[in-house]
Write an enzyme that holds these catalytic residues in place. Sequence first.
Site, PDB file in Angstrom:
ATOM      1  CG  PHE A 195      -1.811   1.051   1.502  1.00  0.00           C
ATOM      2  CD1 PHE A 195      -3.105   0.990   0.997  1.00  0.00           C
ATOM      3  CD2 PHE A 195      -1.456   2.166   2.256  1.00  0.00           C
ATOM      4  CE1 PHE A 195      -4.022   2.004   1.232  1.00  0.00           C
ATOM      5  CE2 PHE A 195      -2.370   3.188   2.501  1.00  0.00           C
ATOM      6  CZ  PHE A 195      -3.653   3.105   1.980  1.00  0.00           C
ATOM      7  CB  THR A 210       3.776   7.453   3.546  1.00  0.00           C
ATOM      8  OG1 THR A 210       2.714   7.008   4.393  1.00  0.00           O
ATOM      9  CG2 THR A 210       4.646   8.440   4.304  1.00  0.00           C
ATOM     10  N   GLY A 264       2.984  12.645   5.211  1.00  0.00           N
ATOM     11  CA  GLY A 264       2.563  11.376   5.795  1.00  0.00           C
ATOM     12  C   GLY A 264       1.132  11.500   6.282  1.00  0.00           C
ATOM     13  CB  ILE A 292       6.256   1.545   0.600  1.00  0.00           C
ATOM     14  CG1 ILE A 292       6.000   3.015   0.216  1.00  0.00           C
ATOM     15  CG2 ILE A 292       5.207   0.619  -0.016  1.00  0.00           C
ATOM     16  CD1 ILE A 292       4.797   3.686   0.885  1.00  0.00           C
ATOM     17  CD  GLN A 314      10.862  -0.411  35.354  1.00  0.00           C
ATOM     18  OE1 GLN A 314      11.258  -0.162  34.225  1.00  0.00           O
ATOM     19  NE2 GLN A 314      11.456   0.045  36.442  1.00  0.00           N
ATOM     20  CG  HIS A 365      10.833  -9.677  32.101  1.00  0.00           C
ATOM     21  ND1 HIS A 365       9.465  -9.474  32.053  1.00  0.00           N
ATOM     22  CD2 HIS A 365      11.028 -10.946  31.665  1.00  0.00           C
ATOM     23  CE1 HIS A 365       8.873 -10.564  31.601  1.00  0.00           C
ATOM     24  NE2 HIS A 365       9.794 -11.483  31.365  1.00  0.00           N
ATOM     25  N   GLY A 377      16.706  -6.264  34.489  1.00  0.00           N
ATOM     26  CA  GLY A 377      17.744  -6.217  33.445  1.00  0.00           C
ATOM     27  C   GLY A 377      17.435  -7.133  32.276  1.00  0.00           C
ATOM     28  CD  GLU A 411      -2.698   0.205   8.602  1.00  0.00           C
ATOM     29  OE1 GLU A 411      -3.915   0.062   8.755  1.00  0.00           O
ATOM     30  OE2 GLU A 411      -1.895  -0.737   8.447  1.00  0.00           O
ATOM     31  CB  SER A 471      -1.753   8.407  18.982  1.00  0.00           C
ATOM     32  OG  SER A 471      -1.419   7.047  19.091  1.00  0.00           O
TER      33      SER A 471
HETATM   34  C1  LIG Z   1       6.996   0.725  10.311  1.00  0.00           C
HETATM   35  C2  LIG Z   1       6.208   1.612   9.393  1.00  0.00           C
HETATM   36  C3  LIG Z   1       5.506   1.052   8.327  1.00  0.00           C
HETATM   37  C4  LIG Z   1       4.805   1.879   7.447  1.00  0.00           C
HETATM   38  N1  LIG Z   1       4.156   1.310   6.366  1.00  0.00           N
HETATM   39  C5  LIG Z   1       3.524   2.129   5.464  1.00  0.00           C
HETATM   40  C6  LIG Z   1       2.914   1.575   4.280  1.00  0.00           C
HETATM   41  O1  LIG Z   1       2.908   0.360   4.054  1.00  0.00           O
HETATM   42  N2  LIG Z   1       2.346   2.436   3.393  1.00  0.00           N
HETATM   43  C7  LIG Z   1       2.334   3.795   3.586  1.00  0.00           C
HETATM   44  O2  LIG Z   1       1.783   4.506   2.736  1.00  0.00           O
HETATM   45  N3  LIG Z   1       2.918   4.336   4.698  1.00  0.00           N
HETATM   46  C8  LIG Z   1       3.494   3.550   5.631  1.00  0.00           C
HETATM   47  N4  LIG Z   1       4.099   4.085   6.757  1.00  0.00           N
HETATM   48  C9  LIG Z   1       4.109   5.534   6.919  1.00  0.00           C
HETATM   49  C10 LIG Z   1       3.159   6.003   7.996  1.00  0.00           C
HETATM   50  O3  LIG Z   1       1.837   5.858   7.603  1.00  0.00           O
HETATM   51  C11 LIG Z   1       3.550   7.461   8.318  1.00  0.00           C
HETATM   52  O4  LIG Z   1       4.812   7.406   8.973  1.00  0.00           O
HETATM   53  C12 LIG Z   1       2.511   8.143   9.183  1.00  0.00           C
HETATM   54  O5  LIG Z   1       1.348   8.393   8.449  1.00  0.00           O
HETATM   55  C13 LIG Z   1       3.045   9.464   9.743  1.00  0.00           C
HETATM   56  O6  LIG Z   1       3.549  10.248   8.713  1.00  0.00           O
HETATM   57  P1  LIG Z   1       5.003  10.904   8.827  1.00  0.00           P
HETATM   58  O7  LIG Z   1       5.976   9.870   9.215  1.00  0.00           O
HETATM   59  O8  LIG Z   1       5.237  11.661   7.588  1.00  0.00           O
HETATM   60  O9  LIG Z   1       4.874  11.907  10.041  1.00  0.00           O
HETATM   61  P2  LIG Z   1       4.154  13.343   9.995  1.00  0.00           P
HETATM   62  O10 LIG Z   1       2.851  13.243   9.328  1.00  0.00           O
HETATM   63  O11 LIG Z   1       5.129  14.345   9.521  1.00  0.00           O
HETATM   64  O12 LIG Z   1       3.892  13.553  11.541  1.00  0.00           O
HETATM   65  C14 LIG Z   1       4.932  13.881  12.468  1.00  0.00           C
HETATM   66  C15 LIG Z   1       4.310  13.993  13.851  1.00  0.00           C
HETATM   67  O13 LIG Z   1       3.303  14.993  13.848  1.00  0.00           O
HETATM   68  C16 LIG Z   1       2.080  14.468  14.331  1.00  0.00           C
HETATM   69  N5  LIG Z   1       0.962  15.067  13.641  1.00  0.00           N
HETATM   70  C17 LIG Z   1       0.633  14.926  12.341  1.00  0.00           C
HETATM   71  N6  LIG Z   1      -0.486  15.623  12.062  1.00  0.00           N
HETATM   72  C18 LIG Z   1      -0.855  16.206  13.236  1.00  0.00           C
HETATM   73  C19 LIG Z   1      -1.918  17.059  13.607  1.00  0.00           C
HETATM   74  N7  LIG Z   1      -2.807  17.453  12.711  1.00  0.00           N
HETATM   75  N8  LIG Z   1      -1.997  17.462  14.896  1.00  0.00           N
HETATM   76  C20 LIG Z   1      -1.080  17.094  15.794  1.00  0.00           C
HETATM   77  N9  LIG Z   1      -0.039  16.295  15.506  1.00  0.00           N
HETATM   78  C21 LIG Z   1       0.070  15.858  14.238  1.00  0.00           C
HETATM   79  C22 LIG Z   1       2.148  13.001  14.031  1.00  0.00           C
HETATM   80  O14 LIG Z   1       1.299  12.267  14.862  1.00  0.00           O
HETATM   81  C23 LIG Z   1       3.603  12.701  14.309  1.00  0.00           C
HETATM   82  O15 LIG Z   1       3.768  12.546  15.691  1.00  0.00           O
HETATM   83  C24 LIG Z   1       4.782   3.276   7.657  1.00  0.00           C
HETATM   84  C25 LIG Z   1       5.470   3.820   8.736  1.00  0.00           C
HETATM   85  C26 LIG Z   1       6.188   3.022   9.605  1.00  0.00           C
HETATM   86  C27 LIG Z   1       6.909   3.644  10.758  1.00  0.00           C
END
Ligand SMILES: Cc1cc2nc3c(=O)[nH]c(=O)nc-3n(C[C@H](O)[C@H](O)[C@H](O)COP(=O)(O)OP(=O)(O)OC[C@H]3O[C@@H](n4cnc5c(N)ncnc54)[C@H](O)[C@@H]3O)c2cc1C
Length: 384
Positions: free
Chosen positions: A125, A128, A133, A159, A337, A339, A341, A364, A367
């Site tokens: 999928f 990003t 993101g 991805i 915690q 467990h 060390g 996805e 939070s």
């Molecule tokens: C292990 C892993 C697997 C992934 N797999 C996929 C995949 O298969 N396909 C895909 O398309 N993507 C994938 N992703 C990407 C993932 O969906 C994005 O990392 C995620 O959507 C956050 O986007 P970003 O990293 O650009 O952070 P940003 O969007 O830049 O966000 C940075 C911080 O700002 C916070 N933030 C963002 N918007 C707001 C808001 N409006 N108010 C307050 N805080 C906010 C976020 O919560 C985060 O803490 C993956 C990511 C990881 C880590």
Amino acid sequence: MADNSFLAWPFFEPRHRELAERIEQWCEETIHDAPAADIDVACRALVRELGRAGFLKLCVGEADGRPDARSLAICRETLARHHGLADFAFAMQGLGSGAISLFGTIEQKRAWLPRVASGEAIAAFAMTEPECGSDAANMTTSAMLDGDEWVLVGEKTYISNGGIADFYLTFARTGEGEGSRGLSAFIVPADAPGLSVAERIEVIAPHPLARLKYDNVRVPADALIGEAGEGFRIGMETLNLFRVTVGAAALGFARRALGEALAFASDRRLGSAKLADNAVTQEKLADMVTAVDASALLIYRAAWQQDVGGGNNRRAAAMAKLFATEEAQKVVDAAVQMHGGLGVTKGAKVEELYREIRSLRIYEGASEVQRQVIARDLLKEHSR
Ligand SMILES: Cc1cc2nc3c(=O)[nH]c(=O)nc-3n(C[C@H](O)[C@H](O)[C@H](O)COP(=O)(O)OP(=O)(O)OC[C@H]3O[C@@H](n4cnc5c(N)ncnc54)[C@H](O)[C@@H]3O)c2cc1C
């Protein structure tokens, strides 16, 4: 064996209880805890095995195009409790093919879904981008129609299955309108000329992950899913369905952490008593099991609502993902915690869980984004 008394809750049908038993047995017989020497090889093998055992059929749509959310959640909870990579292999087959199940034509479904269900084709999928993101509506990867082909230009990053997938469900700007109104969804085969893996990304819980480059990638007109301009809705509805299952995976990690903590505390001696006899430990265990049960209630309520409840379930799905992932992080941390060390020693199961759980609070829909979805929905309802 973890507590499965939740299966007696009214959200389930006999087929769900039978599935829970079947996948538990499969995990016990098939999954080994040893870390994989080559993550790509291990992931491909898991997809094949899950396909052979028939579980991946649950990832693709039933007659109405919708996979059964309760079945997906039961599988993810059980797989995550046993092995993070097995859960990942299962989950990505669903997320990567979800837009085809939900919105694809008969021809698109026939071309891809049987191969996804058998484990022959690996799905991904691709939404990003390096510069966007959470804010997916502002993506810049473009797709222009040239004769009877679409030409894609841009980059996608983080991805999952990047580098091993057979196709990338790719979202791109086609320009029918501003922001979210100008996006479309495409099926892009991994061998399409111009598509390349620009970088493999290593994360704390290893799984196949990559940055992709689309350098004038040409796909036929019929690679478009739904209508041009519907991509944002297609992406959000796909994420909405699978978001609940991210919560279920978090629940699986939390249940495993609770199990590890119970076993350790019942065995470990603190002077003349056991760790489990200590009041502080008991308080922690009480909080952990309460968080696990509350997460399970939110997840299976949301999954049931998705399957049979009808109506708008965005808030329920967001609440389930938010609560289960945040609480699982706390449960896993408490287990580490407890467990001492050993908890931070490489190779300890709780150390692995500590790394596995972290990214579920980010992908996805992080939070912070889930809180926005919940609050906006609540305020909208209040203003009616
Ligand atoms: C292990 C892993 C697997 C992934 N797999 C996929 C995949 O298969 N396909 C895909 O398309 N993507 C994938 N992703 C990407 C993932 O969906 C994005 O990392 C995620 O959507 C956050 O986007 P970003 O990293 O650009 O952070 P940003 O969007 O830049 O966000 C940075 C911080 O700002 C916070 N933030 C963002 N918007 C707001 C808001 N409006 N108010 C307050 N805080 C906010 C976020 O919560 C985060 O803490 C993956 C990511 C990881 C880590």
